[in-house]
Motif scaffolding. Sequence first.
Motif, short mmCIF file in Angstrom:
data_model
loop_
_atom_site.label_atom_id
_atom_site.label_comp_id
_atom_site.label_asym_id
_atom_site.label_seq_id
_atom_site.Cartn_x
_atom_site.Cartn_y
_atom_site.Cartn_z
N ALA A 187 -6.33 3.57 -8.17
CA ALA A 187 -5.54 2.34 -8.27
C ALA A 187 -5.48 1.63 -6.92
CB ALA A 187 -4.13 2.67 -8.77
N ALA A 188 -5.32 2.39 -5.84
CA ALA A 188 -5.27 1.78 -4.51
C ALA A 188 -6.62 1.18 -4.14
CB ALA A 188 -4.84 2.82 -3.48
N ALA A 189 -7.71 1.91 -4.44
CA ALA A 189 -9.04 1.39 -4.13
C ALA A 189 -9.32 0.12 -4.92
CB ALA A 189 -10.09 2.46 -4.42
N GLU A 190 -8.92 0.08 -6.18
CA GLU A 190 -9.12 -1.12 -6.99
C GLU A 190 -8.28 -2.28 -6.47
OE1 GLU A 190 -8.20 0.35 -10.87
OE2 GLU A 190 -10.30 0.85 -11.32
N TRP A 191 -7.07 -1.98 -6.00
CA TRP A 191 -6.23 -3.05 -5.44
C TRP A 191 -6.89 -3.63 -4.19
CZ3 TRP A 191 -3.81 -4.26 -0.90
CH2 TRP A 191 -2.85 -5.27 -0.94
N VAL A 192 -7.42 -2.77 -3.32
CA VAL A 192 -8.09 -3.24 -2.11
C VAL A 192 -9.32 -4.07 -2.48
CG1 VAL A 192 -9.38 -2.52 -0.06
CG2 VAL A 192 -7.23 -1.39 -0.65
N ALA A 193 -10.07 -3.60 -3.49
CA ALA A 193 -11.25 -4.35 -3.92
C ALA A 193 -10.87 -5.75 -4.40
CB ALA A 193 -11.97 -3.59 -5.04
N THR A 194 -9.78 -5.86 -5.15
CA THR A 194 -9.32 -7.16 -5.62
C THR A 194 -8.87 -8.03 -4.45
OG1 THR A 194 -8.65 -6.23 -7.74
CG2 THR A 194 -7.68 -8.33 -7.12
N PHE A 195 -8.17 -7.44 -3.51
CA PHE A 195 -7.72 -8.18 -2.32
C PHE A 195 -8.92 -8.77 -1.60
CE2 PHE A 195 -6.69 -8.72 2.09
CZ PHE A 195 -5.35 -9.04 2.16
N LEU A 196 -9.95 -7.95 -1.39
CA LEU A 196 -11.14 -8.43 -0.68
C LEU A 196 -11.91 -9.45 -1.51
CD1 LEU A 196 -12.33 -5.04 0.84
CD2 LEU A 196 -11.47 -7.02 2.12
N SER A 197 -11.99 -9.23 -2.81
CA SER A 197 -12.68 -10.18 -3.68
C SER A 197 -12.01 -11.55 -3.63
CB SER A 197 -12.72 -9.66 -5.10
OG SER A 197 -13.40 -10.55 -5.96
N ASP A 198 -10.69 -11.57 -3.64
CA ASP A 198 -9.95 -12.83 -3.57
C ASP A 198 -10.23 -13.56 -2.26
OD1 ASP A 198 -8.88 -12.36 -6.05
OD2 ASP A 198 -6.93 -11.67 -5.31
N ALA A 199 -10.56 -12.78 -1.21
CA ALA A 199 -10.88 -13.39 0.08
C ALA A 199 -12.36 -13.76 0.19
CB ALA A 199 -10.51 -12.44 1.22
N GLY A 200 -13.18 -13.34 -0.79
CA GLY A 200 -14.59 -13.68 -0.77
C GLY A 200 -15.51 -12.57 -0.35
N VAL A 201 -15.05 -11.31 -0.45
CA VAL A 201 -15.85 -10.16 -0.01
C VAL A 201 -16.06 -9.21 -1.18
CG1 VAL A 201 -15.97 -8.19 1.56
CG2 VAL A 201 -14.97 -10.35 2.35
N GLY A 202 -17.31 -8.84 -1.45
CA GLY A 202 -17.61 -7.89 -2.51
C GLY A 202 -17.48 -6.45 -2.05
N LEU A 233 0.83 -1.21 0.00
CA LEU A 233 0.00 0.00 0.00
C LEU A 233 0.86 1.26 0.00
CD1 LEU A 233 -2.67 -1.18 2.58
CD2 LEU A 233 -3.13 -0.59 0.19
N ILE A 234 1.97 1.25 0.75
CA ILE A 234 2.85 2.42 0.80
C ILE A 234 3.46 2.69 -0.58
CG2 ILE A 234 5.06 3.25 1.71
CD1 ILE A 234 4.30 1.86 4.36
N ARG A 235 3.76 1.63 -1.32
CA ARG A 235 4.38 1.82 -2.64
C ARG A 235 3.40 2.39 -3.66
NH1 ARG A 235 6.69 -3.21 -1.25
NH2 ARG A 235 5.32 -4.33 -2.70
N MET A 236 2.12 2.39 -3.35
CA MET A 236 1.14 3.03 -4.22
C MET A 236 1.11 4.52 -3.91
SD MET A 236 -1.97 0.29 -3.99
CE MET A 236 -1.66 -1.45 -4.26
N ASP A 237 1.33 5.35 -4.90
CA ASP A 237 1.42 6.79 -4.70
C ASP A 237 0.02 7.38 -4.59
OD1 ASP A 237 1.94 9.46 -4.61
OD2 ASP A 237 3.08 9.54 -6.48
N THR A 238 -0.43 7.55 -3.35
CA THR A 238 -1.75 8.13 -3.11
C THR A 238 -1.62 9.50 -2.45
OG1 THR A 238 -1.94 6.96 -0.97
CG2 THR A 238 -2.86 5.88 -2.91
N GLN A 239 -0.52 10.22 -2.75
CA GLN A 239 -0.36 11.57 -2.24
C GLN A 239 -1.47 12.48 -2.77
OE1 GLN A 239 4.10 12.74 -1.95
NE2 GLN A 239 3.97 11.30 -3.66
#
Length: 450
Positions: A47-62, A33-39
């Motif tokens: 991009a960070a929000a989409e990454w989190v969404a994918t992380f949660l989707s992979d765990a079974g959460v929409g 998350l730190i390496r994602m430039d969200t300044q």
Amino acid sequence: MTAEVQGAEVGRDQSNAVGDRWWEDAVATCSTLIRMDTQIGGPGERAAAEWVATFLSDAGVGSELVESEPGRSTLVSRVPGQDPTLDPLLVQMHLDVVPAQPHEWSVHPLSGEVRDGYLWGRGAVDMKNMVASVLTVVQERVRGGRLPRRPLVLAFFADEENAGVLGAEWAVQHRPDLFEGCRTAIGEGGGYSVPIRPGERIYPIHTAEKGWAALELTARAAPAHASRLYDDNPVRVLGEAIGGLTHDRFAVHLTPQVEQLLRTACELGGVAFDPDHPEAALSLLGTEAGNAASGLRHTAHATRLSAGYQSNVIPGSATAELDCRYLPGRWDEFRAELDAALGDGVEVRELARTAGLAPTADGPDPALFSAASQALQSEDATARVSSFMLSGGTDATHLQRLGIECFGFNPLLLPEDLDFWSLFHGIDERIPVEALHFSTRVLDRFLDLY
């Protein structure tokens, strides 16, 4: 603008559950998350929000992604609980960070590097550490079929570092349905350890926070040649007005939240608390003393100055911008103290203002405090919790408009010599690796208890 990211059925793949030391995964997640430039102002929030969404989707959460403007992305997810009759707990976080200048840092602020027992980078403290802990806990629980006691609503806001206008404030105004059923929230700003003496620690949970205002001060006079005797020089008038904003120009106001923190510190420190002189107890808080001291007064600091166009011309005006933090619900009192300190030589104009987080009339939720205390004590037997007032601001100021009671609870056991508060928006921002492990385990336990 919205987008749906659907996850599979909860608990669908228990064979993929992480190992016995699953909480250690929070470090790698936080580093990513730190390496994602969200300044602020940068391109990275979506991009960070989409990454989190994918992380949660992979765990079974929409999840649902919403945007106030293109690229200003907020993600909201719902996690089922063991008891669906309980109100869901809102866990509110943000993905944006303040800017950092690489040449000022010991490591690159977007490196996410682990060095000397710390994870370094912008957002390590504020607040990608909590995002990583929450994601790690949710992943472990959902994959293992071990649901939290109550349902969860996870909110990953945009724009928190710019007063939340395009994040939490927008979501509260335009998509309140995202928080349907939520009556309580936890987020940043509290829960970290404050050593009092060996073997005695307080974990302050913030139940109130100061309001914020940006004010513009202007001094005016007729422009003149700089060789003149000219007492009305706007630069001098403005400078003298700003000089009146020393701390002793603002009176001490002992609120119940700060009083509880100081009384608890005195109890653990073995000294009597004097409500008539609360500042005498601040030294017991060590590096946290400055943060607590800010909760005893309104404050106003000049942060921008502008005047003049030619070195030999006395300008017709001089302007300053103030960053003001006032005790919640006491705006009129603050303005009276401010005007008295500034005097009559400047005009004051309000540019922007938030209300802060006002404490509830009945006091903080005892069930939440009990769960937080038990969860902390499962990892630190000495832990004591206390209310306090945050001198900074969070998205809680917007969420309270929906009737949601907000608490600062991001549990961290910190080294006693670490000036944690100075790392917020500071140079060489970093979080101890072991503190991140501690946070993840405590949050996991908390979700069983609350």
